[in-house]
Design an enzyme around this catalytic site. Structure first.
Site, PDB file in Angstrom:
ATOM      1  N   ASN A 174       0.750  -1.275   0.082  1.00 13.30           N
ATOM      2  CA  ASN A 174      -0.036   0.007   0.057  1.00 13.30           C
ATOM      3  C   ASN A 174       1.019   1.318   0.088  1.00 13.30           C
ATOM      4  OD1 ASN A 174       0.944  -1.344   2.817  1.00 13.30           O
ATOM      5  ND2 ASN A 174      -0.701   0.631   3.403  1.00 13.30           N
ATOM      6  N   GLU A 218      -2.637  -5.012  -3.220  1.00 15.25           N
ATOM      7  CA  GLU A 218      -3.237  -5.404  -4.607  1.00 15.25           C
ATOM      8  C   GLU A 218      -3.794  -4.426  -5.688  1.00 15.25           C
ATOM      9  OE1 GLU A 218      -5.410  -6.313  -0.827  1.00 15.25           O
ATOM     10  OE2 GLU A 218      -4.618  -5.064  -1.578  1.00 15.25           O
ATOM     11  N   CYS A 228     -10.272  -3.394  -4.283  1.00  9.46           N
ATOM     12  CA  CYS A 228      -9.202  -4.587  -4.856  1.00  9.46           C
ATOM     13  C   CYS A 228      -9.738  -5.606  -5.639  1.00  9.46           C
ATOM     14  CB  CYS A 228      -8.958  -4.844  -4.263  1.00  9.46           C
ATOM     15  SG  CYS A 228      -7.424  -2.930  -3.486  1.00  9.46           S
ATOM     16  N   GLU A 247       0.169   4.565   0.707  1.00  6.57           N
ATOM     17  CA  GLU A 247      -0.861   6.620   1.165  1.00  6.57           C
ATOM     18  C   GLU A 247      -0.002   8.067   0.511  1.00  6.57           C
ATOM     19  OE1 GLU A 247      -2.338   4.540   5.652  1.00  6.57           O
ATOM     20  OE2 GLU A 247      -1.168   6.012   5.429  1.00  6.57           O
ATOM     21  N   CYS A 257     -10.384  -5.229  -0.317  1.00  5.34           N
ATOM     22  CA  CYS A 257     -11.363  -4.589  -0.242  1.00  5.34           C
ATOM     23  C   CYS A 257     -12.179  -4.224  -1.124  1.00  5.34           C
ATOM     24  CB  CYS A 257     -10.878  -2.998  -0.028  1.00  5.34           C
ATOM     25  SG  CYS A 257     -10.237  -2.113  -1.406  1.00  5.34           S
ATOM     26  N   CYS A 283      -4.290   0.272  -2.589  1.00  5.85           N
ATOM     27  CA  CYS A 283      -3.984  -0.122  -2.156  1.00  5.85           C
ATOM     28  C   CYS A 283      -2.908  -1.566  -2.228  1.00  5.85           C
ATOM     29  CB  CYS A 283      -5.986  -1.175  -1.677  1.00  5.85           C
ATOM     30  SG  CYS A 283      -6.271  -0.724  -1.506  1.00  5.85           S
TER      31      CYS A 283
END
Length: 145
Positions: free
Chosen positions: A48, A61, A102, A50, A99, A59
């Protein structure tokens, strides 16, 4: 699960944990790693990333899928491992699943190769599930043909 399958799963989870260690997560301090396994045996990882503008964060993925598609790979996705946790603790706490965004991103690569990858979600209570069960009735490339 055969010994070979167990070894493959363990290696993919280890790759995801290694990727999580490289996460850039100064805001949440929650490091996530993903590892994608392809039919030819290659593994692509992502962590990830940010951003101070939270909506621009990526993310793990999504980062891995971006690598895959930007390298020209289409299809062949057979398994995914996802892990997360605080720095140095990936896989030791809550079980991390992809999520919704993803799941859709992974589905794009899966549909390009007509596969239904196994998803290994690492954590205190690991989950093994097919992508089609995480994202039933998925929308993908076939819907636009």
């Amino acid at each position: 699960m055969s010994g070979d399958e167990r070894a493959q799963r363990d290696a993919l989870i280890a790759a995801a944990r290694s990727a999580a260690a490289a996460a850039y997560a100064p805001y949440s301090n929650f490091h996530v790693g993903a590892a994608l396994l392809f039919a030819d045996g290659s593994v692509v990882t992502g962590a990830n990333v940010e951003n101070a503008s939270y909506g621009l964060s990526l993310c793990a993925e999504t980062v891995a899928v971006g690598k895959v598609l930007s390298d020209g790979r289409r299809g062949g996705l057979i398994a995914v491992a996802v892990t997360g946790g605080f720095p140095g603790q990936a896989g030791q706490g809550m079980t991390v699943t992809p999520c919704g965004r993803c799941r859709q991103t992974l589905n794009e690569v899966a549909q390009l190769g007509a596969t239904d990858p196994l998803v290994w979600c690492d954590g205190a209570s690991p989950v093994e599930i097919r992508l089609s069960h995480l994202l039933p009735h998925a929308f993908g490339p076939a819907n636009l043909a």
